[in-house]
Design a protein around this motif. Sequence first.
Motif, PDB file in Angstrom:
ATOM      1  N   TYR A  43      35.910  30.199   3.613  1.00 23.63           N
ATOM      2  CA  TYR A  43      36.060  29.105   2.656  1.00 23.63           C
ATOM      3  C   TYR A  43      37.024  29.487   1.530  1.00 23.63           C
ATOM      4  N   VAL A  44      36.810  30.666   0.932  1.00 21.98           N
ATOM      5  CA  VAL A  44      37.661  31.099  -0.183  1.00 21.98           C
ATOM      6  C   VAL A  44      39.098  31.285   0.291  1.00 21.98           C
ATOM      7  N   ARG A  45      39.270  31.844   1.469  1.00 21.58           N
ATOM      8  CA  ARG A  45      40.625  32.018   2.009  1.00 21.58           C
ATOM      9  C   ARG A  45      41.312  30.665   2.184  1.00 21.58           C
ATOM     10  N   PHE A  46      40.596  29.713   2.781  1.00 20.55           N
ATOM     11  CA  PHE A  46      41.175  28.387   3.003  1.00 20.55           C
ATOM     12  C   PHE A  46      41.474  27.711   1.668  1.00 20.55           C
ATOM     13  N   ALA A  47      40.509  27.776   0.745  1.00 15.92           N
ATOM     14  CA  ALA A  47      40.670  27.135  -0.563  1.00 15.92           C
ATOM     15  C   ALA A  47      41.847  27.722  -1.327  1.00 15.92           C
ATOM     16  N   SER A  48      42.062  29.031  -1.210  1.00 15.92           N
ATOM     17  CA  SER A  48      43.148  29.660  -1.956  1.00 15.92           C
ATOM     18  C   SER A  48      44.509  29.141  -1.502  1.00 15.92           C
ATOM     19  N   VAL A  49      44.642  28.826  -0.226  1.00 16.48           N
ATOM     20  CA  VAL A  49      45.899  28.263   0.278  1.00 16.48           C
ATOM     21  C   VAL A  49      45.950  26.763  -0.002  1.00 16.48           C
ATOM     22  N   TYR A  50      44.859  26.066   0.326  1.00 18.39           N
ATOM     23  CA  TYR A  50      44.828  24.612   0.174  1.00 18.39           C
ATOM     24  C   TYR A  50      44.994  24.187  -1.286  1.00 18.39           C
ATOM     25  N   ARG A  51      44.257  24.831  -2.163  1.00 16.86           N
ATOM     26  CA  ARG A  51      44.306  24.462  -3.589  1.00 16.86           C
ATOM     27  C   ARG A  51      45.445  25.160  -4.320  1.00 16.86           C
ATOM     28  N   GLU A  52      46.181  25.989  -3.612  1.00 17.17           N
ATOM     29  CA  GLU A  52      47.337  26.680  -4.172  1.00 17.17           C
ATOM     30  C   GLU A  52      46.993  27.386  -5.477  1.00 17.17           C
ATOM     31  N   PHE A  53      45.995  28.285  -5.403  1.00 19.12           N
ATOM     32  CA  PHE A  53      45.604  29.044  -6.586  1.00 19.12           C
ATOM     33  C   PHE A  53      46.836  29.712  -7.184  1.00 19.12           C
ATOM     34  N   LYS A  54      47.031  29.495  -8.461  1.00 17.66           N
ATOM     35  CA  LYS A  54      48.229  30.007  -9.134  1.00 17.66           C
ATOM     36  C   LYS A  54      48.050  31.427  -9.657  1.00 17.66           C
ATOM     37  N   ASP A  55      46.793  31.790  -9.941  1.00 16.98           N
ATOM     38  CA  ASP A  55      46.559  33.124 -10.497  1.00 16.98           C
ATOM     39  C   ASP A  55      45.160  33.617 -10.136  1.00 16.98           C
ATOM     40  N   VAL A  56      44.853  34.830 -10.529  1.00 18.57           N
ATOM     41  CA  VAL A  56      43.575  35.454 -10.208  1.00 18.57           C
ATOM     42  C   VAL A  56      42.421  34.718 -10.889  1.00 18.57           C
ATOM     43  N   ASN A  57      42.637  34.190 -12.087  1.00 21.51           N
ATOM     44  CA  ASN A  57      41.566  33.491 -12.798  1.00 21.51           C
ATOM     45  C   ASN A  57      41.091  32.261 -12.034  1.00 21.51           C
ATOM     46  N   THR A  58      42.018  31.509 -11.480  1.00 19.02           N
ATOM     47  CA  THR A  58      41.653  30.336 -10.686  1.00 19.02           C
ATOM     48  C   THR A  58      40.841  30.773  -9.477  1.00 19.02           C
ATOM     49  N   PHE A  59      41.270  31.857  -8.852  1.00 18.03           N
ATOM     50  CA  PHE A  59      40.584  32.416  -7.699  1.00 18.03           C
ATOM     51  C   PHE A  59      39.163  32.846  -8.089  1.00 18.03           C
ATOM     52  N   MET A  60      39.041  33.517  -9.213  1.00 18.78           N
ATOM     53  CA  MET A  60      37.737  33.988  -9.689  1.00 18.78           C
ATOM     54  C   MET A  60      36.810  32.819 -10.033  1.00 18.78           C
ATOM     55  N   ASP A  61      37.369  31.753 -10.589  1.00 18.87           N
ATOM     56  CA  ASP A  61      36.561  30.567 -10.889  1.00 18.87           C
ATOM     57  C   ASP A  61      35.934  30.007  -9.615  1.00 18.87           C
ATOM     58  N   GLU A  62      36.710  29.966  -8.555  1.00 20.65           N
ATOM     59  CA  GLU A  62      36.210  29.455  -7.270  1.00 20.65           C
ATOM     60  C   GLU A  62      35.123  30.378  -6.717  1.00 20.65           C
ATOM     61  N   LEU A  63      35.335  31.680  -6.834  1.00 21.41           N
ATOM     62  CA  LEU A  63      34.314  32.641  -6.378  1.00 21.41           C
ATOM     63  C   LEU A  63      33.019  32.480  -7.180  1.00 21.41           C
ATOM     64  N   LYS A  64      33.149  32.265  -8.477  1.00 21.11           N
ATOM     65  CA  LYS A  64      31.973  32.088  -9.325  1.00 21.11           C
ATOM     66  C   LYS A  64      31.181  30.849  -8.886  1.00 21.11           C
ATOM     67  N   LYS A  65      31.878  29.770  -8.544  1.00 16.36           N
ATOM     68  CA  LYS A  65      31.200  28.555  -8.068  1.00 16.36           C
ATOM     69  C   LYS A  65      30.375  28.869  -6.823  1.00 16.36           C
ATOM     70  N   ILE A  66      30.955  29.645  -5.913  1.00 19.11           N
ATOM     71  CA  ILE A  66      30.242  29.994  -4.669  1.00 19.11           C
ATOM     72  C   ILE A  66      29.016  30.846  -4.986  1.00 19.11           C
ATOM     73  N   LEU A  67      29.191  31.837  -5.861  1.00 20.93           N
ATOM     74  CA  LEU A  67      28.070  32.702  -6.216  1.00 20.93           C
ATOM     75  C   LEU A  67      26.961  31.909  -6.906  1.00 20.93           C
ATOM     76  N   ASP A  68      27.320  31.003  -7.807  1.00 25.33           N
ATOM     77  CA  ASP A  68      26.331  30.161  -8.481  1.00 25.33           C
ATOM     78  C   ASP A  68      25.611  29.272  -7.469  1.00 25.33           C
TER      79      ASP A  68
END
Length: 159
Positions: free
Chosen positions: A124-149
């Motif tokens: 999911y995170v791999r797909f989201a990182s390409v699909y949502r075009e994460f611009k930086d590590v913070n955006t990536f970390m925000d998505e990971l935090k959502k999954i962990l929560d």
Amino acid sequence: MKCPFCSADDTKVIDSRPADDNSAIRRRRQCEVCGKRFTTYEKVETIPLIVIKKDNNREPYNRQKIEAGIVRSCHKRPISADQIRRLVDEIETEIFNREEREISVNVIGEIVMNKLKNFDPVAYVRFASVYREFKDVNTFMDELKKILDHNEEHSDESV
């Protein structure tokens, strides 16, 4: 059904059974006039689906594109080709159940992500990182935090 041998309109079905992967019905028919037998296949007619791309260009729906994206996301994960095929089947069913002639690539992407979220969090995170075009590590970390929560909420429910 018209007889392919004598063109008579009077034919009868003598046997029906599922064909291939249950996506069609195979029927053996016999002509009432000449007595010859022939086979027909009955298949559900699907509406041609057009995908609206991000640049507003349109192209025909292509299952292989979804499958390729999921395969890339599942690279080196303990996921079989059969599991991926079934996941793509589920996604495709959801897409076609919308009964729309055109669908945005954004809608398809969200459907894929929703299915992947419960299927495999890493994919999911791999797909989201390409699909949502994460611009930086913070955006990536925000998505990971959502999954962990999300996972913590569901683990609390099982207690």
